[in-house]
Design an enzyme around this catalytic site. Structure first.
Site, short mmCIF file in Angstrom:
data_model
loop_
_atom_site.label_atom_id
_atom_site.label_comp_id
_atom_site.label_asym_id
_atom_site.label_seq_id
_atom_site.Cartn_x
_atom_site.Cartn_y
_atom_site.Cartn_z
N TYR A 32 36.18 -75.49 -46.63
CA TYR A 32 37.43 -76.18 -46.88
C TYR A 32 37.34 -77.35 -47.88
O TYR A 32 36.35 -77.48 -48.15
CB TYR A 32 37.84 -76.68 -45.75
CG TYR A 32 37.15 -77.88 -45.08
CD1 TYR A 32 37.71 -79.21 -45.35
CD2 TYR A 32 35.96 -77.89 -44.44
CE1 TYR A 32 37.01 -80.49 -44.90
CE2 TYR A 32 35.19 -79.11 -44.05
CZ TYR A 32 35.89 -80.23 -44.36
OH TYR A 32 34.92 -81.18 -43.92
N LYS A 149 30.21 -77.20 -47.41
CA LYS A 149 31.26 -77.82 -46.97
C LYS A 149 32.00 -76.75 -46.11
O LYS A 149 32.98 -76.38 -46.15
CB LYS A 149 32.49 -78.40 -47.90
CG LYS A 149 33.31 -79.47 -47.22
CD LYS A 149 34.10 -79.96 -48.37
CE LYS A 149 34.93 -81.01 -47.83
NZ LYS A 149 34.55 -82.30 -46.94
N GLU A 182 23.65 -89.26 -44.46
CA GLU A 182 25.17 -89.57 -44.59
C GLU A 182 25.64 -90.06 -43.36
O GLU A 182 25.11 -90.35 -42.57
CB GLU A 182 25.75 -88.32 -45.34
CG GLU A 182 25.73 -87.24 -44.29
CD GLU A 182 26.19 -86.13 -45.29
OE1 GLU A 182 26.83 -86.10 -46.36
OE2 GLU A 182 26.55 -84.87 -44.63
N LEU A 206 26.12 -83.53 -48.01
CA LEU A 206 27.32 -83.05 -48.95
C LEU A 206 27.39 -83.62 -50.17
O LEU A 206 27.38 -84.97 -50.18
CB LEU A 206 28.55 -83.20 -48.02
CG LEU A 206 29.64 -82.58 -48.77
CD1 LEU A 206 29.85 -80.92 -48.46
CD2 LEU A 206 31.07 -83.06 -47.93
#
Length: 285
Positions: A32, A149, A182, A206
Site C-alpha cells: 500500500y 510497505k 524507526e 521503511l
C-alpha cells in the site's frame, strides 16, 4: 459520501465489496501507499509510485500499471471526493483464490482498491506555534523485512498502540543492539550540534518518502549538514532535537522522549529551518 476505486469501478464506499478469500484479507498479502494531496497537488507522487512498484515486485505481485495510470486514478478520486486536502490510499493485494492456502495461487488477478480521506493542513513551520510530540521507547519486535510497505501491519499497530496506551503520540523503536530503527508509523531524525542524522536504510527500516525528500532537500540547500548512520539510545536521549516524519505528519518535532524533555523541551530552530525548506520544495517531487 466517499467515492472509492475498486477493480476498475468508482463507487460509494458503502457499496465496495471484496471476497473473504482475498489474500489481503486472509494474509495481509499486499502493498500500500498513502499520498497527500493539497488542493489537487500531490506530494511525492513519483517516489510513492516507485516504492509501490518496488514493493509489488519484492513480493511477486504482477500488476502492469505505470505512473500515468496511477496518476489518472488518483486525480479521479480527488475530483470525485471534492478536492481539498486529501490523503490518497492505494492498496494492491494478490487477489482472491478459491481456497485458503499459503502458497501463491496461479491465474489470480490482483485486487486494486483506492480511496481518499480528509487530512489536515500541515502545521506552520514556526517553532513558536508548532505542536510538539511526545513519544515512548520500545524494543523493535517486528519482522525482518520492514523495508517492504506491506499491508500486514500488525507489528506496527502493536508498537503504535504501546505508545498510545502510555499517553504518547508515537514510539521510538530500538533493535537488539540498542540502535534506533524507526517509529511505529514514522521515520526518525535527530539533531545534535546543528547536524541532522537519521538511521541508514536496511531491512529494518521503511524507505520513507518524506525521509527521502527531506534528505534530498537539505543536501541540495547545503546549509544544514545531514548524515545517514547508526544512532544509539544515548544519542537519542541527549539529542538537541528529535523529529518523526511521514507523509501525513510531514516533519513533526518531538519535545519529550520517554518522559524526558528533548533539549530545552521546546521545538528547535533546526526543525523550523528544515520545515521551511521542505514546505517550499515538497511539490517538486
Amino acid at each position: 459520501m466517499s467515492i472509492v476505486y475498486l477493480n476498475g469501478s468508482y463507487l460509494p464506499v458503502e457499496e465496495a465489496r471484496i471476497s473473504p478469500l482475498d489474500r489481503g484479507f486472509l494474509f495481509g498479502d499486499g502493498i500500500y501507499e498513502v499520498i497527500p494531496s493539497y488542493e489537487g497537488k500531490m506530494v511525492g507522487f513519483g517516489p510513492h509510485i516507485d516504492r509501490m512498484r518496488n514493493g509489488l515486485a519484492a513480493i511477486g505481485i504482477e500488476l502492469d500499471w505505470d505512473h500515468a495510470r496511477w496518476r489518472s486514478v488518483c486525480a479521479e478520486l480527488v475530483e470525485r471526493n471534492g478536492g481539498g486536502n486529501l490523503g490518497i490510499y492505494l492498496h494492491v493485494s494478490r487477489g482472491a483464490d478459491n481456497k485458503r492456502f499459503h502458497a501463491f495461487p496461479e491465474g489470480v488477478e490482483p485486487t486494486v482498491f483506492c480511496m481518499a480521506f480528509e487530512i489536515p493542513l500541515p502545521q506552520p513551520a514556526d517553532r513558536n506555534t508548532a505542536h510538539g510530540y511526545k513519544v515512548s521507547i520500545g524494543e523493535d519486535l517486528r519482522w525482518k523485512r520492514c523495508n517492504i510497505k506491506s499491508t500486514a501491519l500488525l507489528g506496527n499497530v502493536l508498537h503504535f498502540q504501546e505508545g498510545h496506551a502510555a499517553g504518547n503520540n508515537e514510539i521510538l523503536l530500538f533493535n537488539s543492539q540498542g540502535l534506533l530503527t524507526e517509529a511505529g508509523a514514522c521515520n526518525v531524525f535527530i539533531v545534535k550540534d546543528g547536524v541532522v542524522a537519521t538511521p541508514r536504510l536496511d531491512h529494518q527500516i521503511l524507505p520513507g518518502i518524506t525521509r527521502l525528500m527531506i534528505l534530498d532537500i537539505l543536501r541540495k540547500d547545503g546549509t544544514i549538514a545531514v548524515e545517514e548512520r547508526d544512532i544509539d539510545r544515548d544519542e537519542v536521549l541527549s539529542a538537541d532535537e528529535v523529529w518523526i516524519t511521514s507523509s501525513s505528519k510531514e516533519m513533526a518535532p518531538v519535545i519529550e522522549v520517554d518522559g524526558q524533555p528533548v533539549g530545552d523541551g521546546r521545538v528547535g530552530p533546526v526543525w523550523e529551518q528544515a520545515s521551511q525548506l521542505y514546505a517550499a520544495a515538497k511539490f517538486d517531487y
